[in-house]
Write an enzyme that holds these catalytic residues in place. Structure first.
Site, PDB file in Angstrom:
ATOM      1  N   GLU A   3      -0.118  -0.566   5.148  1.00  0.00           N
ATOM      2  CA  GLU A   3      -0.585   0.657   5.740  1.00  0.00           C
ATOM      3  C   GLU A   3      -0.167   0.802   7.016  1.00  0.00           C
ATOM      4  OE1 GLU A   3      -1.999   3.134   4.415  1.00  0.00           O
ATOM      5  OE2 GLU A   3      -2.602   2.502   2.318  1.00  0.00           O
ATOM      6  N   GLY A   4       0.988   0.335   7.289  1.00  0.00           N
ATOM      7  CA  GLY A   4       1.587   0.259   8.607  1.00  0.00           C
ATOM      8  C   GLY A   4       1.487  -1.123   9.371  1.00  0.00           C
TER       9      GLY A   4
END
Length: 594
Positions: free
Chosen positions: A442-443
């Site tokens: 998610e980053g």
């Protein structure tokens, strides 16, 4: 076997006393229809039972056995399919979903507590409903009425699962260079072709269908991220009457062999002209995807918190049981051959660090969730705008800081166990392995840090930061007449003043050195995180002081707040000094000298 007990007392303290969520719910027409204190209590109780009695017992075996791939099909570990059915029958998959399509419409402040319990008891399992919820968010916000009516009810019910298909073998963060193609058909559908990797629960046997949300490019799409579209691609095609039809032309080519979250299938997904439908507008796929990103990134921070809480609980139990040496001040348990290791200062240091990290993380994630709720549910234009600003600013901090602290806590929990922490049957080494991914997906946390300093602060001249700093200043001012709060307010004010000065320093340096933002970003986010936790602990201490003496919980909360303020908050000083070390020393060697 490691056990898990939902931290319901702390959750209720934050919901009802620190943030007074019931008042916010009562003042909002949409929320007042679905939730109040009694409803929230019942939800938390039942979620705690599922986490402790259904999910925690299958966590270790799930790690040992893992998901299995065979000829394109994935089988979940023992007990997972049954647990998923129990979870779905309870309606948990639709907890935060749109009531128009069968969801319960609950606020994130409450949903986040359920997420913590699910993730904390079994993170591999928790990823399945988490990814489905993310897919539902994007579909609900951007899909056509027809798509929403056709897919959301069964996704909320758990009959169908969801998956998010972003990453490709050659690109992760830079989605602008994806190669997956979408060819339009005469009937309004599209043929999707390409390969996606790292697709969590992209294939499994727990639900009868899996609805993939896939990023792809149309033939005439502009180059880069402005040419990405989002498509709904079901594993099994759905007939007009809602029944399942033929299998779509997509498949799982393999699953990854991973360091952690082994029970969760991380899939390579191949699309060979698979039929899909556009979600939102052409070439606006990233906008549709980012609708769910703030929720998912907060959810990943909550994942870290949940697993860290599990590690803490088991470390405390072990520290009270394990006998080793005598206390420095003399025998504490003279009737035993040695004292429990919880008497030793260094063990206390580790346990208190874990406790302070988890309780601060729980408060901060709920604080961020409050702004998510206001940005979604508020009918006041100014409140909504303010909330959106806060969500934008705080989301990368929740994702990155909470997962960094979670790994620190899990390592500390493993250390409390000594040699047994390295042995699989005690469960602590699994927490370390499972948590590591939360800093990556998610980053990555490095990307989150850069997002904070570059996009959320420097890009607007620090305007978002000033709003946050002003809120904390107003809170500090409200406590001026409360001498009992001075031990928390004085350090908080000093920490905020330092962060403000540091923010200005970085933005000034960046005007003449393009490397400065990236060089300072990680340490800067850490400083921001410790200041935010100091704010959370001040608010918690205020409420605990009001009821000090009424029950041990409040004394424990004050003790944790004091430990954080005295032993952990000062970390911002060395981190700030590191930032001011500058970027030049990073570039003294050429690439071939490394």
């Amino acid at each position: 076997m490691p056990e898990y007990t939902a931290p319901l007392r702390d959750m209720r303290f934050l919901l009802n006393e620190v943030f007074d969520a019931p008042s916010m719910w009562a003042e909002n027409a949409r929320l007042a229809e679905v939730v109040d204190t009694e409803t929230a209590d019942a939800i938390l109780e039942e979620a705690g039972k599922i986490a402790g009695a259904v999910l925690a017992p299958i966590n270790r075996e799930g790690d040992e056995v893992g998901s299995k791939w065979n000829d394109g099909k994935v089988t979940a570990p023992p007990g997972f399919k049954e647990a998923y059915q129990t979870y779905s029958e309870g309606g948990w998959g639709g907890l935060g979903g749109n009531p128009e399509f069968g969801g319960m419409g609950m606020p994130k402040m409450l949903v986040g507590q359920v997420e913590e319990m699910i993730q904390g008891s079994n993170i591999s399992f928790g990823l399945a409903p988490m990814l489905t919820a993310g897919a539902c968010l994007s579909l609900n916000a951007h899909g056509s009425q027809e798509l929403k009516e056709k897919y959301l009810p069964n996704m909320y019910s758990g009959q169908w699962a969801g998956a998010m298909d972003l990453t490709e073998p050659h690109c992760g963060t830079d989605l602008g260079i994806i190669r997956t193609k979408a060819e339009p058909n005469a009937d309004g559908s599209y043929n999707i072709s390409g390969t996606k990797i790292f697709i969590t629960w992209g294939e499994h046997d727990m639900a009868e269908n899996i609805i993939h949300l896939v990023l792809a490019k149309l033939p005439d799409a502009p180059a880069g991220p402005k040419g990405i579209s989002l498509f709904l691609v079901p594993k099994i095609l759905v007939n007009e009457d809602g029944s399942l039809g033929e299998e779509n032309t997509l498949g799982c080519g393999s699953i990854e062999h991973k360091m952690g979250i082994k029970a969760s299938a991380t899939c390579v997904m191949n699309y060979d002209g698979a039929k899909g439908w556009l979600i939102g507008d052409e070439n606006k796929g990233l906008n549709a995807m980012f609708t769910m990103m703030n929720y998912e990134r907060v959810a990943v921070g909550i994942q870290g918190l949940g697993v860290a809480e599990n590690s803490y609980q088991n470390a405390v139990t072990y520290a009270n049981d394990r006998l080793q040496s005598r206390a420095p001040t003399g025998k504490v348990a003279p009737e035993k051959t040695a004292d429990p290791i919880i008497v030793h200062p260094d063990v206390r240091r580790m346990l208190m660090t874990m406790r302070a990290n988890t309780e601060g993380s729980r408060a901060f994630s709920m604080y961020a969730s409050k702004w998510l709720d206001l940005s979604k549910f508020s009918d006041d234009v100014e409140t909504k705008k303010y909330a959106e600003t806060m969500v934008s600013l705080l989301t990368p901090v929740v994702k990155s800081f909470l997962t960094d602290l979670a790994l620190e806590s899990a390592v500390a929990g493993q250390q409390v166990f000594g040699g047994h922490g390295f042995i699989r049957e005690w469960g602590q080494e699994q927490h370390v392995r499972d948590l590591r991914i939360t800093q990556i997906y998610e980053g990555t946390n490095g990307i989150q840090s850069l997002d904070l300093i570059a996009r959320k602060i420097a890009a607007n001249g620090g305007a978002f930061y000033k709003i946050y700093a002003e809120e904390i200043a107003q809170y500090c001012a409200s406590q001026e007449g409360n001498p009992a709060m001075a031990e928390f307010i004085t350090p908080l004010k000093a920490a905020v003043a330092n962060l403000t000065e540091l923010t200005d320093w970085i933005m000034l340096q960046a005007q003449t050195n393009a490397n400065e933002l990236g060089a300072s970003s990680v340490e800067y986010l850490q400083v921001f995180g410790y200041v935010s936790f100091a704010y959370m602990y001040a608010m918690m201490a205020e409420k605990a002081l009001e009821k000090e003496g009424s029950e041990p919980y409040y004394a424990n909360k004050l003790a944790t707040a004091r430990f954080f303020t005295k032993r952990l908050l000062p970390r911002y000083l060395s981190l700030s000094a590191s930032v001011k070390g500058g970027s030049e020393c990073l570039y003294e060697m050429t690439a071939d000298q490394f």
